[in-house]
Design an enzyme around this catalytic site. Structure first.
Site, PDB file in Angstrom:
ATOM      1  N   GLU A  76       0.840  -1.206   0.000  1.00 24.99           N
ATOM      2  CA  GLU A  76       0.000   0.000   0.000  1.00 24.99           C
ATOM      3  C   GLU A  76       0.874   1.254   0.000  1.00 24.99           C
ATOM      4  O   GLU A  76       0.570   2.230  -0.704  1.00 24.99           O
ATOM      5  CB  GLU A  76      -0.941   0.013   1.211  1.00 24.99           C
ATOM      6  CG  GLU A  76      -1.948  -1.137   1.257  1.00 24.99           C
ATOM      7  CD  GLU A  76      -2.858  -1.173   0.047  1.00 24.99           C
ATOM      8  OE1 GLU A  76      -3.162  -0.103  -0.517  1.00 24.99           O
ATOM      9  OE2 GLU A  76      -3.263  -2.279  -0.363  1.00 24.99           O
ATOM     10  N   ASP A 117       3.898  -4.096  -5.818  1.00 24.09           N
ATOM     11  CA  ASP A 117       4.478  -5.375  -5.377  1.00 24.09           C
ATOM     12  C   ASP A 117       5.999  -5.293  -5.355  1.00 24.09           C
ATOM     13  O   ASP A 117       6.654  -5.734  -4.399  1.00 24.09           O
ATOM     14  CB  ASP A 117       4.075  -6.514  -6.330  1.00 24.09           C
ATOM     15  CG  ASP A 117       2.664  -7.030  -6.061  1.00 24.09           C
ATOM     16  OD1 ASP A 117       2.038  -6.582  -5.069  1.00 24.09           O
ATOM     17  OD2 ASP A 117       2.189  -7.892  -6.840  1.00 24.09           O
TER      18      ASP A 117
END
Ligand code: ZN
Length: 418
Positions: A278, A359
């Site tokens: 996030e 990611d």
């Protein structure tokens, strides 16, 4: 006149037939891989969990097919039955043609359409989600949520509609640029109000208790120079066993929110990796970029409404008299989806790019991809995600890459062919 209607019907049909075709394609693809656990998932989950995810995917697909046909039929009926010009006439006769009355007509149309979706929403929550053990909502809470949503629509959406109609009165042909500015201001207001006024209407938020998890997450925020006011836990389990994490607020008011279900499902290093992902979205400026793209989309939308409002033939085809903005707003609201649908593969491809970037950021700050891969595996398993979507289907609809695609990009060293 006829030609306009035929074009609209063709667009509605083209969209729903494409969607049904994609559902069928995906269904056959899932069934073809569904008989036994594919090689790529051996050791990653057991046969029973995989079989359950296949059943969930198939049941969801069936409901989607029904929903697609139902929604297309409702849309065609609303456009062709003459109910819209009748409603406009009724509102004018009863309440007059002032902005507040016309805004009420637009609001009522949206309300009636969302009411038509309630039976399938109900079935989804209390039959389908229930059957697979996800539902934790009570019927009382479900109705209460809808009532609160209606209250918010009246308190926030209705004034915005009124303002747009007033801008047309005040400004004339350049109204669309001002209306766009008003929408942006309104969205900014919502972003500020949401964490303090709107989200607490639906959920309880509590600070993450002192302990090793909190220390670990605060250390991550420190390491990545991510300023957050607090880390909150949200009682997502009140409605569903699905899990999630997100941010709210701006600048030093920013809060990290973790669903209680996420904390139950993941180990501490995995939760750290989810937060790192996030933070990756934040550091790569994905949020302002997405907002900017959405703002350009709404600018284009208002411009299209202003062009439509000058097309007398378009108005007459649907039974309206030219010279008023309201039918253009109504028809745009109903029909814009049949055009924007074809842009969704591009938007989703863009979104998947951002997921890969977040990611990669998480793997880098965690110094290894292991915890993120562990988190993704558990989340896919717990949420019964479709692990083998047809590539065209995921290309059209998926905002996130599939588990195998993400593991491959992270270099987890597994076997990624089905
Ligand atoms: Zn993400």
């Amino acid at each position: 006149m006829k030609a306009v209607l035929i074009v609209c019907l063709v667009l509605i049909l083209a969209k729903v037939l494409t969607q049904l075709w994609l559902e069928g394609l995906n269904r056959r693809h899932v069934l073809a891989h569904g008989k036994e656990l594919p090689q790529a998932f051996k050791g990653l989950m057991d046969e029973a969990a995989y079989a359950e995810s296949v059943q969930y995917t198939l049941a969801n697909g069936r409901l989607r097919q029904i929903e697609l046909v139902y929604n297309a039929a409702v849309l065609a009926a609303v456009l062709l039955s003459g109910v819209l010009p009748w409603g406009l006439h009724w509102f004018r006769q009863t309440l007059g043609g002032a902005a507040w009355s016309m805004a009420a007509l637009l609001f009522a149309t949206g309300l009636v359409l969302s009411l038509s979706g309630l039976p399938l929403d109900w079935y989804d929550q209390f039959r389908l989600e229930e059957r697979f053990g996800f539902n934790t909502t009570t019927p009382r809470l479900w109705w209460l949520d809808r009532l609160k949503g209606l209250g918010l629509g009246l308190g926030l959406g209705y004034p915005l509609l009124w303002l747009v109609l007033k801008l047309v009165e005040w400004i004339g042909s350049g109204w669309w640029l001002w209306a766009w500015g008003a929408l942006l201001g309104f969205e900014l207001l919502l972003a500020v109000l949401a964490p303090v006024l709107i989200l607490p209407l639906f959920n309880k938020f509590a600070p993450l208790p002192e302990g090793s998890l909190r220390q670990r997450l605060l250390a991550l925020a420190e390491r990545t120079r991510f300023r957050a006011r607090s880390i909150q836990v949200m009682d997502g389990s009140k409605r569903s066993r699905h899990s999630n994490a997100f941010f709210t607020g701006f600048g030093s008011y920013r809060k990290v929110v973790l669903f209680d279900t996420l904390i139950q499902q993941l180990a501490e290093p995995e939760l750290e990796a989810v937060l790192a992902h996030e933070i990756g979205h934040f550091k790569k400026k994905h949020i302002p970029k997405t907002l900017a793209a959405a703002a350009l989309g709404s600018l284009a939308g208002f411009y299209v409404v202003s062009v439509l409002s000058r097309q007398a033939g378009f108005y007459r085809a649907f039974g309206f008299e030219p010279g008023n903005i309201v039918p253009a707003l109504l028809l745009f609201g109903l029909l814009s989806g049949v055009a924007t649908f074809w842009l969704s593969p591009v938007a989703h491809w863009w979104s998947r790019r951002y997921e890969y970037q977040a990611d990669a950021f998480a793997a880098q700050v965690m110094r290894e991809p292991g915890p993120l891969i562990g988190a993704l595996r558990k989340l896919n398993e717990k949420n019964l995600s479709n692990l083998t979507p047809h590539p065209l289907y995921s290309g059209f609809y998926y905002s996130h890459p599939t588990l195998l695609e993400r593991e491959r990009a992270l270099g987890g060293g597994g076997k990624y062919e089905l």
